[in-house]
Write a protein that holds these residues in place. Structure first.
Motif, PDB file in Angstrom:
ATOM      1  N   TYR A 153     -13.131  13.059   2.285  1.00 28.06           N
ATOM      2  CA  TYR A 153     -12.938  11.677   1.880  1.00 28.06           C
ATOM      3  C   TYR A 153     -11.757  11.090   2.644  1.00 28.06           C
ATOM      4  O   TYR A 153     -10.813  11.802   2.999  1.00 28.06           O
ATOM      5  N   CYS A 154     -11.766   9.783   2.813  1.00 29.92           N
ATOM      6  CA  CYS A 154     -10.561   9.104   3.273  1.00 29.92           C
ATOM      7  C   CYS A 154     -10.070   8.198   2.145  1.00 29.92           C
ATOM      8  O   CYS A 154     -10.825   7.815   1.246  1.00 29.92           O
ATOM      9  N   ASN A 155      -8.797   7.894   2.199  1.00 31.05           N
ATOM     10  CA  ASN A 155      -8.182   7.000   1.226  1.00 31.05           C
ATOM     11  C   ASN A 155      -6.832   6.598   1.774  1.00 31.05           C
ATOM     12  O   ASN A 155      -6.368   7.133   2.802  1.00 31.05           O
ATOM     13  N   THR A 156      -6.192   5.670   1.112  1.00 36.34           N
ATOM     14  CA  THR A 156      -4.858   5.268   1.522  1.00 36.34           C
ATOM     15  C   THR A 156      -3.852   6.342   1.122  1.00 36.34           C
ATOM     16  O   THR A 156      -4.156   7.283   0.371  1.00 36.34           O
ATOM     17  N   PHE A 206      -3.065   7.674  -2.476  1.00 35.51           N
ATOM     18  CA  PHE A 206      -4.443   7.262  -2.720  1.00 35.51           C
ATOM     19  C   PHE A 206      -4.514   6.294  -3.894  1.00 35.51           C
ATOM     20  O   PHE A 206      -3.682   6.299  -4.803  1.00 35.51           O
ATOM     21  N   VAL A 207      -5.564   5.477  -3.845  1.00 31.31           N
ATOM     22  CA  VAL A 207      -5.876   4.543  -4.921  1.00 31.31           C
ATOM     23  C   VAL A 207      -7.213   4.974  -5.500  1.00 31.31           C
ATOM     24  O   VAL A 207      -8.213   5.065  -4.774  1.00 31.31           O
ATOM     25  N   ARG A 208      -7.244   5.247  -6.769  1.00 28.20           N
ATOM     26  CA  ARG A 208      -8.424   5.857  -7.385  1.00 28.20           C
ATOM     27  C   ARG A 208      -9.696   5.060  -7.134  1.00 28.20           C
ATOM     28  O   ARG A 208     -10.762   5.620  -6.843  1.00 28.20           O
ATOM     29  N   ARG A 209      -9.607   3.731  -7.211  1.00 25.46           N
ATOM     30  CA  ARG A 209     -10.823   2.929  -7.099  1.00 25.46           C
ATOM     31  C   ARG A 209     -11.326   2.852  -5.656  1.00 25.46           C
ATOM     32  O   ARG A 209     -12.407   2.314  -5.401  1.00 25.46           O
ATOM     33  N   TYR A 210     -10.567   3.352  -4.704  1.00 22.98           N
ATOM     34  CA  TYR A 210     -10.986   3.320  -3.299  1.00 22.98           C
ATOM     35  C   TYR A 210     -11.839   4.521  -2.894  1.00 22.98           C
ATOM     36  O   TYR A 210     -12.379   4.528  -1.795  1.00 22.98           O
ATOM     37  N   TRP A 211     -11.956   5.519  -3.761  1.00 24.45           N
ATOM     38  CA  TRP A 211     -12.715   6.705  -3.343  1.00 24.45           C
ATOM     39  C   TRP A 211     -14.157   6.325  -3.035  1.00 24.45           C
ATOM     40  O   TRP A 211     -14.821   5.641  -3.813  1.00 24.45           O
TER      41      TRP A 211
END
Length: 115
Positions: A94-97, A100-105
């Motif tokens: 996975y990528c994320n910020t 991480f921000v949960r809703r971005y997964w």
């Protein structure tokens, strides 16, 4: 709001290579530090590579020297070049910020290393 779509996974033999892509939309992508994470069956999700806005990189010890993270801000895309793959690299990536921000997964992309 950021939307992230991972691609490029697959089945590869030990020692092989894959290049993962993460396409971002919905925000000014260039302001975010980004990371690649992975989750193997029965294990917690782990951070394997990060890249800052200025393209400084960092890697987990388990992938250092084999994986390379990069970004193309013009294309709103982050890449993970994976070389010398091992069976223990098998996971959903996975990528994320960063952080991480949960809703971005997103859905992630499956990488399977097996002969």
């Amino acid at each position: 709001q950021v939307q992230l779509v991972e691609s490029g996974g697959g089945l590869v033999q030990p020692g092989g290579s894959l290049r993962l892509s993460c396409a971002a939309s919905g925000s000014d992508f260039s302001i975010h530090a980004m990371g690649w994470y992975r989750q193997a069956p029965g294990k917690e999700r782990e951070l394997v590579a990060t890249i800052t806005r200025g393209a400084s990189t960092n890697y987990a010890d388990s992938v250092k020297g084999r994986f390379t993270i990069s970004r193309d801000n013009a294309k709103n895309t982050v890449y993970l070049q994976m070389n010398s793959l091992k069976p223990e690299d098998t996971a959903v990536y996975y990528c994320n910020t960063i952080p991480f921000v949960r809703r971005y997964w997103g859905q992630g992309t499956q990488v399977t290393v097996s002969s």
